[in-house]
Design an enzyme around this catalytic site. Structure first.
Site, PDB file in Angstrom:
ATOM      1  N   SER A 160       0.831  -1.213   0.000  1.00  0.00           N
ATOM      2  CA  SER A 160       0.000   0.000   0.000  1.00  0.00           C
ATOM      3  C   SER A 160       0.865   1.262   0.000  1.00  0.00           C
ATOM      4  O   SER A 160       0.483   2.280  -0.580  1.00  0.00           O
ATOM      5  CB  SER A 160      -0.988   0.000   1.175  1.00  0.00           C
ATOM      6  OG  SER A 160      -0.322   0.220   2.386  1.00  0.00           O
ATOM      7  N   ARG A 205      22.574 -14.742   3.803  1.00  0.00           N
ATOM      8  CA  ARG A 205      22.053 -13.378   3.712  1.00  0.00           C
ATOM      9  C   ARG A 205      22.937 -12.483   2.822  1.00  0.00           C
ATOM     10  O   ARG A 205      22.445 -11.689   2.031  1.00  0.00           O
ATOM     11  CB  ARG A 205      21.988 -12.796   5.135  1.00  0.00           C
ATOM     12  CG  ARG A 205      20.952 -11.740   5.320  1.00  0.00           C
ATOM     13  CD  ARG A 205      20.899 -11.314   6.778  1.00  0.00           C
ATOM     14  NE  ARG A 205      20.037 -12.151   7.593  1.00  0.00           N
ATOM     15  CZ  ARG A 205      18.704 -12.053   7.627  1.00  0.00           C
ATOM     16  NH1 ARG A 205      18.086 -11.172   6.881  1.00  0.00           N
ATOM     17  NH2 ARG A 205      17.977 -12.834   8.406  1.00  0.00           N
ATOM     18  N   MET A 251      10.533  -6.899   4.367  1.00  0.00           N
ATOM     19  CA  MET A 251      10.644  -7.569   5.664  1.00  0.00           C
ATOM     20  C   MET A 251      11.906  -8.436   5.799  1.00  0.00           C
ATOM     21  O   MET A 251      11.875  -9.485   6.436  1.00  0.00           O
ATOM     22  CB  MET A 251       9.393  -8.428   5.924  1.00  0.00           C
ATOM     23  CG  MET A 251       8.101  -7.634   5.964  1.00  0.00           C
ATOM     24  SD  MET A 251       8.135  -6.294   7.185  1.00  0.00           S
ATOM     25  CE  MET A 251       7.978  -7.240   8.692  1.00  0.00           C
ATOM     26  N   LEU A 298      18.829  -6.351   6.365  1.00  0.00           N
ATOM     27  CA  LEU A 298      19.894  -6.171   5.376  1.00  0.00           C
ATOM     28  C   LEU A 298      21.251  -6.234   6.058  1.00  0.00           C
ATOM     29  O   LEU A 298      21.397  -5.844   7.222  1.00  0.00           O
ATOM     30  CB  LEU A 298      19.709  -4.826   4.674  1.00  0.00           C
ATOM     31  CG  LEU A 298      18.413  -4.744   3.844  1.00  0.00           C
ATOM     32  CD1 LEU A 298      18.053  -3.299   3.525  1.00  0.00           C
ATOM     33  CD2 LEU A 298      18.545  -5.562   2.558  1.00  0.00           C
ATOM     34  N   ASN A 313      13.448   4.195   4.865  1.00  0.00           N
ATOM     35  CA  ASN A 313      12.479   3.208   5.334  1.00  0.00           C
ATOM     36  C   ASN A 313      11.316   3.944   5.970  1.00  0.00           C
ATOM     37  O   ASN A 313      11.466   5.077   6.422  1.00  0.00           O
ATOM     38  CB  ASN A 313      13.158   2.310   6.382  1.00  0.00           C
ATOM     39  CG  ASN A 313      12.215   1.251   6.938  1.00  0.00           C
ATOM     40  OD1 ASN A 313      11.495   0.587   6.183  1.00  0.00           O
ATOM     41  ND2 ASN A 313      12.184   1.099   8.253  1.00  0.00           N
ATOM     42  N   HIS A 367       8.599   3.433   9.100  1.00  0.00           N
ATOM     43  CA  HIS A 367       8.344   2.600  10.269  1.00  0.00           C
ATOM     44  C   HIS A 367       7.021   3.049  10.900  1.00  0.00           C
ATOM     45  O   HIS A 367       6.798   4.245  11.076  1.00  0.00           O
ATOM     46  CB  HIS A 367       9.497   2.756  11.268  1.00  0.00           C
ATOM     47  CG  HIS A 367       9.313   1.914  12.489  1.00  0.00           C
ATOM     48  ND1 HIS A 367       9.454   0.542  12.459  1.00  0.00           N
ATOM     49  CD2 HIS A 367       8.969   2.237  13.755  1.00  0.00           C
ATOM     50  CE1 HIS A 367       9.207   0.057  13.671  1.00  0.00           C
ATOM     51  NE2 HIS A 367       8.913   1.069  14.472  1.00  0.00           N
ATOM     52  N   ASP A 378      15.714   0.152  12.626  1.00  0.00           N
ATOM     53  CA  ASP A 378      14.815   1.268  12.953  1.00  0.00           C
ATOM     54  C   ASP A 378      15.530   2.439  13.614  1.00  0.00           C
ATOM     55  O   ASP A 378      14.973   3.125  14.483  1.00  0.00           O
ATOM     56  CB  ASP A 378      13.626   0.786  13.813  1.00  0.00           C
ATOM     57  CG  ASP A 378      12.797  -0.251  13.082  1.00  0.00           C
ATOM     58  OD1 ASP A 378      12.706  -0.163  11.845  1.00  0.00           O
ATOM     59  OD2 ASP A 378      12.264  -1.164  13.728  1.00  0.00           O
ATOM     60  N   ALA A 414      -1.678   7.893   7.400  1.00  0.00           N
ATOM     61  CA  ALA A 414      -0.608   8.900   7.590  1.00  0.00           C
ATOM     62  C   ALA A 414       0.659   8.482   6.840  1.00  0.00           C
ATOM     63  O   ALA A 414       1.350   9.318   6.252  1.00  0.00           O
ATOM     64  CB  ALA A 414      -0.330   9.074   9.080  1.00  0.00           C
ATOM     65  N   GLU A 415       0.965   7.182   6.839  1.00  0.00           N
ATOM     66  CA  GLU A 415       2.152   6.695   6.099  1.00  0.00           C
ATOM     67  C   GLU A 415       2.051   7.078   4.629  1.00  0.00           C
ATOM     68  O   GLU A 415       3.028   7.511   4.018  1.00  0.00           O
ATOM     69  CB  GLU A 415       2.259   5.167   6.198  1.00  0.00           C
ATOM     70  CG  GLU A 415       2.570   4.668   7.592  1.00  0.00           C
ATOM     71  CD  GLU A 415       2.797   3.155   7.623  1.00  0.00           C
ATOM     72  OE1 GLU A 415       3.364   2.607   6.657  1.00  0.00           O
ATOM     73  OE2 GLU A 415       2.409   2.521   8.616  1.00  0.00           O
TER      74      GLU A 415
HETATM   75  C1  GRF Z   1       3.813  -0.509   6.783  1.00  0.00           C
HETATM   76  O1  GRF Z   1       3.073  -0.417   7.971  1.00  0.00           O
HETATM   77  C2  GRF Z   1       5.195   0.024   6.975  1.00  0.00           C
HETATM   78  O2  GRF Z   1       5.254   1.062   7.904  1.00  0.00           O
HETATM   79  C3  GRF Z   1       5.958  -1.161   7.488  1.00  0.00           C
HETATM   80  O3  GRF Z   1       5.407  -2.258   6.801  1.00  0.00           O
HETATM   81  C4  GRF Z   1       4.077  -1.956   6.404  1.00  0.00           C
HETATM   82  C5  GRF Z   1       4.018  -2.157   4.925  1.00  0.00           C
HETATM   83  O4  GRF Z   1       2.720  -2.032   4.411  1.00  0.00           O
HETATM   84  N1  GRF Z   1       7.367  -0.982   7.299  1.00  0.00           N
HETATM   85  P1  GRF Z   1       2.485  -1.979   2.856  1.00  0.00           P
HETATM   86  O5  GRF Z   1       3.080  -3.245   2.262  1.00  0.00           O
HETATM   87  O6  GRF Z   1       3.162  -0.751   2.331  1.00  0.00           O
HETATM   88  O7  GRF Z   1       0.996  -1.925   2.666  1.00  0.00           O
END
Ligand code: GRF
Length: 218
Positions: free
Chosen positions: A14, A68, A93, A96, A110, A112, A148, A176-177
């Site tokens: 998203s 890795r 996820m 690194l 990133n 968070h 983070d 908000a993201e």
């Molecule tokens: C989000 O909540 C982001 O903050 C975290 O992982 C989630 C990813 O969601 N790092 P999406 O795949 O962007 O919908």
């Protein structure tokens, strides 16, 4: 010239969608160009969003790498082969390696789902509810070796409400993201963000007015 970015995902995508809406091929004179969307999971729904937008996609299944470091080397190769000069982690996820992070220092961000430095790691919304904080939110930051951490570019705060559960709070934060990730990337592409020591400094931006109170003092 637009900043050429690789977006790395593992799932829903998203945030990738928010970036596509802001900077996708349909946007004239975009300051950002997404040159590749990379996923470590072949079944990540975000890959479909990318394909639908006409973006190049690549899958690097981490399960087919013995270590890795090998995965990260392949990742680095894909990113560079696509011509990217900047990396955007959007729900990627995988941890690194130090070498990869060093190679992309101040050229990788990133998002968070918490107001860092509070609630690093996973299950941020559950922990915010348990702790009883009244404001929660999200943070866009440059990536450093320690998970983070790294210079903070933008944050958005949302209230935590009495009848919130994890899902309700998560969706408020996610909205908000979707606003701050494109905002932060635009600022970087426009050359408005500098890293000084371990702080990101943003020039020439209007300051928001007002204070977010929760509870409000009406
Ligand atoms: C989000 O909540 C982001 O903050 C975290 O992982 C989630 C990813 O969601 N790092 P999406 O795949 O962007 O919908």
């Amino acid at each position: 010239m637009a900043l050429k970015v690789a977006v790395l995902i593992s799932g829903r995508g998203s945030n990738l969608q928010a970036l596509i809406d802001a900077f996708g091929p349909q946007v004239a004179d975009s300051p950002v160009r997404i040159v590749v969307v990379l996923s470590n999971r072949p079944d990540a729904p975000g890959l479909e969003r990318a394909a639908k937008a006409g973006l190049k996609t690549a899958i690097l299944d981490h399960k087919s790498f013995a270590a890795r470091a090998e995965f990260d080397l392949a990742l680095d190769r894909e990113i560079r082969a696509a011509g990217a000069e900047f990396v955007v982690l959007a729900g990627f996820m995988r941890l690194l390696t130090e070498g990869f992070i060093a190679a992309w220092k101040d050229r990788m961000i990133n998002i968070h789902p918490a107001l860092l430095p509070s609630f690093k790691g996973l299950d941020t919304h559950r922990r915010a509810l348990e702790t009883g904080v009244k404001l929660h939110g999200c943070t866009v930051h440059f990536v450093r070796h320690e998970t983070d951490t790294g210079p903070i570019i933008a944050q958005a705060a949302v209230p935590v409400l009495p009848d919130d559960d994890e899902a309700k709070l998560a969706s408020r934060v996610l909205r908000a993201e979707h606003r701050i990730y494109p905002l932060a990337l635009r600022l970087i592409a426009e050359g408005k963000v500098r890293v000084e020591g371990e702080r990101a400094v943003i020039d020439r931006m209007p300051a928001p007015d007002g204070v977010l109170l929760n509870p409000a003092d009406s």
